[in-house]
Design a protein around this motif. Structure first.
Motif, PDB file in Angstrom:
ATOM      1  N   ILE A  26      25.744  35.150  39.995  1.00  0.00           N
ATOM      2  CA  ILE A  26      26.240  35.741  38.749  1.00  0.00           C
ATOM      3  C   ILE A  26      27.260  34.804  38.103  1.00  0.00           C
ATOM      4  O   ILE A  26      27.231  34.565  36.895  1.00  0.00           O
ATOM      5  CB  ILE A  26      26.842  37.136  39.010  1.00  0.00           C
ATOM      6  N   ARG A  27      28.146  34.264  38.911  1.00  0.00           N
ATOM      7  CA  ARG A  27      29.140  33.311  38.392  1.00  0.00           C
ATOM      8  C   ARG A  27      28.466  32.047  37.861  1.00  0.00           C
ATOM      9  O   ARG A  27      28.869  31.509  36.819  1.00  0.00           O
ATOM     10  CB  ARG A  27      30.142  32.966  39.490  1.00  0.00           C
ATOM     11  N   ALA A  28      27.445  31.574  38.570  1.00  0.00           N
ATOM     12  CA  ALA A  28      26.743  30.372  38.127  1.00  0.00           C
ATOM     13  C   ALA A  28      26.021  30.611  36.803  1.00  0.00           C
ATOM     14  O   ALA A  28      25.974  29.721  35.942  1.00  0.00           O
ATOM     15  CB  ALA A  28      25.748  29.915  39.199  1.00  0.00           C
ATOM     16  N   LEU A  29      25.456  31.806  36.631  1.00  0.00           N
ATOM     17  CA  LEU A  29      24.817  32.144  35.350  1.00  0.00           C
ATOM     18  C   LEU A  29      25.840  32.113  34.219  1.00  0.00           C
ATOM     19  O   LEU A  29      25.565  31.598  33.124  1.00  0.00           O
ATOM     20  CB  LEU A  29      24.166  33.518  35.436  1.00  0.00           C
ATOM     21  N   VAL A 337      22.946  22.736  47.216  1.00  0.00           N
ATOM     22  CA  VAL A 337      21.897  22.992  46.236  1.00  0.00           C
ATOM     23  C   VAL A 337      22.515  23.115  44.847  1.00  0.00           C
ATOM     24  O   VAL A 337      23.524  23.810  44.663  1.00  0.00           O
ATOM     25  CB  VAL A 337      21.125  24.282  46.584  1.00  0.00           C
ATOM     26  N   ASP A 338      21.932  22.441  43.868  1.00  0.00           N
ATOM     27  CA  ASP A 338      22.374  22.568  42.482  1.00  0.00           C
ATOM     28  C   ASP A 338      21.754  23.833  41.899  1.00  0.00           C
ATOM     29  O   ASP A 338      20.611  23.822  41.443  1.00  0.00           O
ATOM     30  CB  ASP A 338      21.952  21.343  41.682  1.00  0.00           C
ATOM     31  N   ARG A 339      22.493  24.931  41.944  1.00  0.00           N
ATOM     32  CA  ARG A 339      21.916  26.211  41.535  1.00  0.00           C
ATOM     33  C   ARG A 339      21.743  26.317  40.030  1.00  0.00           C
ATOM     34  O   ARG A 339      20.930  27.109  39.559  1.00  0.00           O
ATOM     35  CB  ARG A 339      22.782  27.351  42.068  1.00  0.00           C
ATOM     36  N   THR A 340      22.488  25.530  39.267  1.00  0.00           N
ATOM     37  CA  THR A 340      22.309  25.599  37.817  1.00  0.00           C
ATOM     38  C   THR A 340      20.916  25.145  37.416  1.00  0.00           C
ATOM     39  O   THR A 340      20.387  25.571  36.387  1.00  0.00           O
ATOM     40  CB  THR A 340      23.362  24.743  37.091  1.00  0.00           C
ATOM     41  N   ALA A 341      20.294  24.281  38.256  1.00  0.00           N
ATOM     42  CA  ALA A 341      18.937  23.830  37.960  1.00  0.00           C
ATOM     43  C   ALA A 341      17.939  24.981  38.046  1.00  0.00           C
ATOM     44  O   ALA A 341      16.879  24.935  37.409  1.00  0.00           O
ATOM     45  CB  ALA A 341      18.537  22.715  38.922  1.00  0.00           C
ATOM     46  N   LEU A 342      18.287  26.014  38.814  1.00  0.00           N
ATOM     47  CA  LEU A 342      17.395  27.165  38.919  1.00  0.00           C
ATOM     48  C   LEU A 342      17.179  27.831  37.571  1.00  0.00           C
ATOM     49  O   LEU A 342      16.110  28.365  37.287  1.00  0.00           O
ATOM     50  CB  LEU A 342      17.984  28.191  39.898  1.00  0.00           C
ATOM     51  N   PHE A 343      18.226  27.797  36.746  1.00  0.00           N
ATOM     52  CA  PHE A 343      18.201  28.571  35.512  1.00  0.00           C
ATOM     53  C   PHE A 343      17.373  27.926  34.412  1.00  0.00           C
ATOM     54  O   PHE A 343      17.245  28.466  33.321  1.00  0.00           O
ATOM     55  CB  PHE A 343      19.628  28.830  35.036  1.00  0.00           C
ATOM     56  N   GLY A 344      16.807  26.745  34.710  1.00  0.00           N
ATOM     57  CA  GLY A 344      15.842  26.167  33.779  1.00  0.00           C
ATOM     58  C   GLY A 344      14.655  27.092  33.561  1.00  0.00           C
ATOM     59  O   GLY A 344      13.972  27.008  32.530  1.00  0.00           O
ATOM     60  N   LEU A 345      14.433  27.991  34.521  1.00  0.00           N
ATOM     61  CA  LEU A 345      13.373  28.990  34.374  1.00  0.00           C
ATOM     62  C   LEU A 345      13.558  29.813  33.115  1.00  0.00           C
ATOM     63  O   LEU A 345      12.580  30.202  32.465  1.00  0.00           O
ATOM     64  CB  LEU A 345      13.380  29.915  35.609  1.00  0.00           C
TER      65      LEU A 345
END
Length: 352
Positions: A26-29, A337-345
């Motif tokens: 949630i914080r990363a989003l 893990v670079d979690r911000t890359a997940l949000f490219g979805l």
């Protein structure tokens, strides 16, 4: 100021584990410029509302899972009609929330019906292989997983795995990404020891209350400085000399763990991810009938990382000294893990 795209974030209310592990995502989003809409029920929703008062929240139908001392499969089969109805209502409500917030995507931490084919969605789970003797259980679970665009697994791939067979033996049809251990806590290397042991309770009733009563009775017979964290907002009816708190969140619970010689808790997956980060010692007591926790406790004891004992056989006078001989996750392994890359979805960078 630029408009922030909303992302619906559904969290299963199953004790506090799913809620606590959702916090870093949630914080990363938020850091990535999105505005999460938190959706859950019960104590999980109340916990997240306390941590994120600035974010919109919505209440979802309760699954209402309860554990008895009986067999896991039969226990869950008896509850399937109620869970199925909650999932059906959840799916309908998710569609309404998409329209209400004009959301650009959805994240679901183990909420089976929290997806919609009109937007990209991600399902978070460590239960790719639920360790039961009935293939139907995993077949049904994967059927739900495959309705999402992607599956995000909070674990490390390969030899540094926390979940072992839970996360590595079955794969869904949709793209899968290992996203590392999810924990909102941080290790305090210079922390001074204040407690001989801290009991941290969690999980569904009635087993939470049964363990609470049993451990308090035993702690009162021991010498030492102890603390009980009850893991519930219910009004306590306790007559005990052991200090207790109903809930502790974020930095507060991290400080308590860092200042304790030993943690006594369930062997829930979210708790183990916290211990992976904090590198503390723990006595693990799996929830009776919860096959996943029983598997994790047995697996980690075989690896000589943690001492584990059943709720029926727990004897703190004997088990605390034994647990202190086990190192825990003494090295914080795993690749960041670079979690911000997940949000490219949610930005159209990957096919949904």
């Amino acid at each position: 100021m630029a408009r922030q795209d909303h992302i619906l974030f559904g969290v299963l209310n199953w004790g506090l584990g799913h809620a606590t592990r959702s916090v870093p995502l949630i914080r990363a989003l938020k850091d990535a410029g999105f505005k999460p809409v938190i959706a859950s029920d019960g104590v999980a929703l109340e916990y997240l509302q306390e941590l994120f008062p600035e974010l919109p929240t919505e209440e979802l139908p309760a699954y209402g899972v309860r554990y008895s001392n009986g067999a896991f499969f039969l226990n869950m089969m008896m509850q399937l009609p109620r869970i199925g109805l909650a999932v059906y209502k959840e799916r309908a409500l998710a569609a309404k929330l998409l329209r209400k917030y004009d959301a650009k995507g959805m994240v679901s931490d183990n909420r089976l019906g929290f997806s919609n084919s009109s937007v990209p969605s991600a399902y978070i789970t460590h239960q790719l292989n639920i360790p039961v003797s009935y293939p139907l259980v995993n077949t049904l679970h994967h059927r739900y997983i495959n309705r999402f665009s992607e599956c995000w697994v909070p674990d490390f791939e390969g030899e540094n795995t926390i979940g072992g067979a839970l996360t590595h033996t079955l794969k869904p049809e949709v793209p899968l990404t290992f996203i590392g251990a999810l924990s909102q806590l941080e290790e305090q290397k210079e922390a001074q020891v204040e407690y001989d042991a801290v009991v941290i309770l969690s999980g569904p009733e009635p087993q939470r209350s049964l363990l609470e009563k049993k451990l308090l009775n035993q702690l009162e017979q021991l010498k030492g400085n102890f603390l009980l964290v009850r893991g519930t907002l219910s009004k306590p009816d306790l007559k005990t000399k052991i200090p207790f708190k109903n809930l502790m969140v974020g930095e507060e619970i991290a400080q308590v763990i860092n200042r304790s010689r030993l943690i006594i808790s369930r062997s829930g997956y979210s708790s183990l991810m916290d211990y992976h980060v904090l590198r503390n010692k723990a006595l693990l007591i799996p929830t009776p009938g919860q096959v996943e926790q029983e598997y994790l406790a047995e697996s980690l004891m075989e690896k000589k990382l943690f001492y584990a004992v059943s709720q029926k056989k727990v004897s703190l006078a004997e088990d605390i000294p034994r647990a202190l001989e086990y190192p825990g996750f003494h090295t914080n392994t795993g690749i960041a893990v670079d979690r911000t890359a997940l949000f490219g979805l949610f930005k159209g960078e990957r096919k949904s």
